[in-house]
Design a protein around this motif. Structure first.
Motif, PDB file in Angstrom:
ATOM      1  N   GLU A  18      20.872   5.738  -7.164  1.00  0.00           N
ATOM      2  CA  GLU A  18      21.917   5.494  -8.161  1.00  0.00           C
ATOM      3  C   GLU A  18      21.420   5.796  -9.575  1.00  0.00           C
ATOM      4  OE1 GLU A  18      23.108   1.453  -7.444  1.00  0.00           O
ATOM      5  OE2 GLU A  18      24.134   1.987  -5.578  1.00  0.00           O
ATOM      6  N   ASN A  19      20.104   5.687  -9.797  1.00  0.00           N
ATOM      7  CA  ASN A  19      19.520   5.973 -11.106  1.00  0.00           C
ATOM      8  C   ASN A  19      19.084   7.422 -11.263  1.00  0.00           C
ATOM      9  OD1 ASN A  19      19.814   3.436 -12.373  1.00  0.00           O
ATOM     10  ND2 ASN A  19      18.122   2.634 -11.169  1.00  0.00           N
ATOM     11  N   GLY A  20      19.496   8.278 -10.350  1.00  0.00           N
ATOM     12  CA  GLY A  20      19.263   9.705 -10.505  1.00  0.00           C
ATOM     13  C   GLY A  20      18.023  10.269  -9.848  1.00  0.00           C
ATOM     14  N   VAL A  21      17.305   9.481  -9.074  1.00  0.00           N
ATOM     15  CA  VAL A  21      16.140  10.015  -8.365  1.00  0.00           C
ATOM     16  C   VAL A  21      16.652  10.941  -7.275  1.00  0.00           C
ATOM     17  CG1 VAL A  21      14.177   9.429  -6.888  1.00  0.00           C
ATOM     18  CG2 VAL A  21      14.712   8.003  -8.880  1.00  0.00           C
ATOM     19  N   GLY A  22      16.196  12.194  -7.305  1.00  0.00           N
ATOM     20  CA  GLY A  22      16.681  13.170  -6.342  1.00  0.00           C
ATOM     21  C   GLY A  22      15.845  13.261  -5.079  1.00  0.00           C
ATOM     22  N   ARG A  23      14.570  12.916  -5.192  1.00  0.00           N
ATOM     23  CA  ARG A  23      13.675  12.965  -4.040  1.00  0.00           C
ATOM     24  C   ARG A  23      12.837  11.698  -4.034  1.00  0.00           C
ATOM     25  NH1 ARG A  23      10.593  18.518  -4.067  1.00  0.00           N
ATOM     26  NH2 ARG A  23      10.229  17.951  -1.914  1.00  0.00           N
ATOM     27  N   LEU A  24      12.602  11.187  -2.855  1.00  0.00           N
ATOM     28  CA  LEU A  24      11.871   9.937  -2.729  1.00  0.00           C
ATOM     29  C   LEU A  24      11.041   9.973  -1.460  1.00  0.00           C
ATOM     30  CD1 LEU A  24      11.681   7.036  -3.974  1.00  0.00           C
ATOM     31  CD2 LEU A  24      13.480   6.396  -2.403  1.00  0.00           C
ATOM     32  N   SER A  25       9.800   9.587  -1.582  1.00  0.00           N
ATOM     33  CA  SER A  25       8.922   9.478  -0.426  1.00  0.00           C
ATOM     34  C   SER A  25       8.504   8.025  -0.312  1.00  0.00           C
ATOM     35  CB  SER A  25       7.690  10.367  -0.603  1.00  0.00           C
ATOM     36  OG  SER A  25       6.798  10.196   0.469  1.00  0.00           O
ATOM     37  N   VAL A  26       8.749   7.425   0.831  1.00  0.00           N
ATOM     38  CA  VAL A  26       8.403   6.025   1.053  1.00  0.00           C
ATOM     39  C   VAL A  26       7.333   5.972   2.126  1.00  0.00           C
ATOM     40  CG1 VAL A  26       9.251   3.761   1.758  1.00  0.00           C
ATOM     41  CG2 VAL A  26      10.749   5.294   0.459  1.00  0.00           C
ATOM     42  N   LYS A  27       6.219   5.297   1.805  1.00  0.00           N
ATOM     43  CA  LYS A  27       5.127   5.173   2.764  1.00  0.00           C
ATOM     44  C   LYS A  27       4.771   3.706   2.915  1.00  0.00           C
ATOM     45  CE  LYS A  27       3.262   9.616   1.467  1.00  0.00           C
ATOM     46  NZ  LYS A  27       2.134  10.336   0.918  1.00  0.00           N
ATOM     47  N   PHE A  28       4.372   3.326   4.093  1.00  0.00           N
ATOM     48  CA  PHE A  28       3.945   1.963   4.374  1.00  0.00           C
ATOM     49  C   PHE A  28       2.475   1.989   4.743  1.00  0.00           C
ATOM     50  CE2 PHE A  28       8.420   2.235   5.231  1.00  0.00           C
ATOM     51  CZ  PHE A  28       8.921   1.093   4.637  1.00  0.00           C
ATOM     52  N   ALA A  29       1.715   1.005   4.248  1.00  0.00           N
ATOM     53  CA  ALA A  29       0.286   0.959   4.520  1.00  0.00           C
ATOM     54  C   ALA A  29      -0.100  -0.436   4.978  1.00  0.00           C
ATOM     55  CB  ALA A  29      -0.500   1.342   3.281  1.00  0.00           C
ATOM     56  N   GLU A  30      -0.726  -0.505   6.118  1.00  0.00           N
ATOM     57  CA  GLU A  30      -1.182  -1.792   6.646  1.00  0.00           C
ATOM     58  C   GLU A  30      -2.298  -2.381   5.790  1.00  0.00           C
ATOM     59  OE1 GLU A  30       0.064  -3.545   9.237  1.00  0.00           O
ATOM     60  OE2 GLU A  30       1.631  -2.050   9.460  1.00  0.00           O
ATOM     61  N   GLU A  31      -3.064  -1.517   5.103  1.00  0.00           N
ATOM     62  CA  GLU A  31      -4.226  -1.973   4.343  1.00  0.00           C
ATOM     63  C   GLU A  31      -3.857  -2.673   3.042  1.00  0.00           C
ATOM     64  OE1 GLU A  31      -3.902   1.643   4.649  1.00  0.00           O
ATOM     65  OE2 GLU A  31      -4.431   1.376   6.735  1.00  0.00           O
ATOM     66  N   GLU A  32      -2.651  -2.440   2.537  1.00  0.00           N
ATOM     67  CA  GLU A  32      -2.226  -3.019   1.264  1.00  0.00           C
ATOM     68  C   GLU A  32      -1.855  -4.488   1.413  1.00  0.00           C
ATOM     69  OE1 GLU A  32      -2.226  -1.702  -1.751  1.00  0.00           O
ATOM     70  OE2 GLU A  32      -2.831   0.290  -1.093  1.00  0.00           O
ATOM     71  N   LYS A  33      -2.025  -5.222   0.335  1.00  0.00           N
ATOM     72  CA  LYS A  33      -1.609  -6.615   0.293  1.00  0.00           C
ATOM     73  C   LYS A  33      -0.087  -6.669   0.421  1.00  0.00           C
ATOM     74  CE  LYS A  33      -1.661 -10.606  -2.753  1.00  0.00           C
ATOM     75  NZ  LYS A  33      -2.002 -11.095  -4.103  1.00  0.00           N
ATOM     76  N   GLU A  34       0.425  -7.609   1.183  1.00  0.00           N
ATOM     77  CA  GLU A  34       1.868  -7.710   1.388  1.00  0.00           C
ATOM     78  C   GLU A  34       2.585  -7.845   0.049  1.00  0.00           C
ATOM     79  OE1 GLU A  34       5.099 -10.515   3.689  1.00  0.00           O
ATOM     80  OE2 GLU A  34       3.057 -10.389   4.460  1.00  0.00           O
ATOM     81  N   GLY A  35       3.651  -7.080  -0.103  1.00  0.00           N
ATOM     82  CA  GLY A  35       4.438  -7.115  -1.325  1.00  0.00           C
ATOM     83  C   GLY A  35       4.006  -6.111  -2.378  1.00  0.00           C
ATOM     84  N   THR A  36       2.951  -5.346  -2.093  1.00  0.00           N
ATOM     85  CA  THR A  36       2.463  -4.346  -3.041  1.00  0.00           C
ATOM     86  C   THR A  36       3.445  -3.182  -3.108  1.00  0.00           C
ATOM     87  OG1 THR A  36       0.178  -4.901  -2.588  1.00  0.00           O
ATOM     88  CG2 THR A  36       0.579  -2.748  -3.568  1.00  0.00           C
ATOM     89  N   TYR A  41       5.310   9.005 -10.392  1.00  0.00           N
ATOM     90  CA  TYR A  41       6.295   9.983 -10.822  1.00  0.00           C
ATOM     91  C   TYR A  41       5.660  11.359 -10.872  1.00  0.00           C
ATOM     92  CZ  TYR A  41       8.894   5.881 -12.123  1.00  0.00           C
ATOM     93  OH  TYR A  41       9.556   4.688 -12.079  1.00  0.00           O
ATOM     94  N   HIS A  42       6.454  12.362 -10.617  1.00  0.00           N
ATOM     95  CA  HIS A  42       5.958  13.731 -10.593  1.00  0.00           C
ATOM     96  C   HIS A  42       6.998  14.636 -11.209  1.00  0.00           C
ATOM     97  CE1 HIS A  42       3.883  17.265  -9.338  1.00  0.00           C
ATOM     98  NE2 HIS A  42       4.860  17.640  -8.553  1.00  0.00           N
ATOM     99  N   HIS A  43       6.587  15.430 -12.158  1.00  0.00           N
ATOM    100  CA  HIS A  43       7.490  16.375 -12.826  1.00  0.00           C
ATOM    101  C   HIS A  43       6.929  17.776 -12.639  1.00  0.00           C
ATOM    102  CE1 HIS A  43       9.372  12.929 -14.700  1.00  0.00           C
ATOM    103  NE2 HIS A  43       8.171  12.501 -15.000  1.00  0.00           N
ATOM    104  N   GLY A  44       7.354  18.456 -11.644  1.00  0.00           N
ATOM    105  CA  GLY A  44       6.864  19.801 -11.398  1.00  0.00           C
ATOM    106  C   GLY A  44       6.928  20.156  -9.937  1.00  0.00           C
ATOM    107  N   ARG A  45       6.281  21.259  -9.605  1.00  0.00           N
ATOM    108  CA  ARG A  45       6.369  21.776  -8.252  1.00  0.00           C
ATOM    109  C   ARG A  45       5.142  21.489  -7.405  1.00  0.00           C
ATOM    110  NH1 ARG A  45      10.234  26.531  -7.735  1.00  0.00           N
ATOM    111  NH2 ARG A  45       9.213  26.486  -5.738  1.00  0.00           N
TER     112      ARG A  45
END
Length: 62
Positions: A18-36, A41-45
């Motif tokens: 809704e805020n205009g993000v056109g591409r999004l990559s979501v990753k989950f990691a078991e090693e991270e603290k819960e809630g992290t 951001y990336h501007h380019g190719r």
């Protein structure tokens, strides 16, 4: 993952779109603290985190 966590993820993705993000990559990691949450951001190719994006390409004559 319970239904509340899934709803939170869906709401986060909906908000980004809704805020205009056109591409999004979501990753989950078991090693991270819960809630992290990390946002990068990336501007380019180039791929985020690649040697090209970081300017550390060692085999380029530029």
């Amino acid at each position: 993952m319970d239904s509340k966590q899934i709803d939170e993820i869906v709401n986060m993705i909906d908000g980004k779109m809704e805020n205009g993000v056109g591409r999004l990559s979501v990753k989950f990691a078991e090693e991270e603290k819960e809630g992290t949450v990390r946002e990068q951001y990336h501007h380019g190719r180039c791929d985020v985190g690649s040697p090209w994006a970081k300017g550390t390409v060692s085999n380029c004559d530029l």
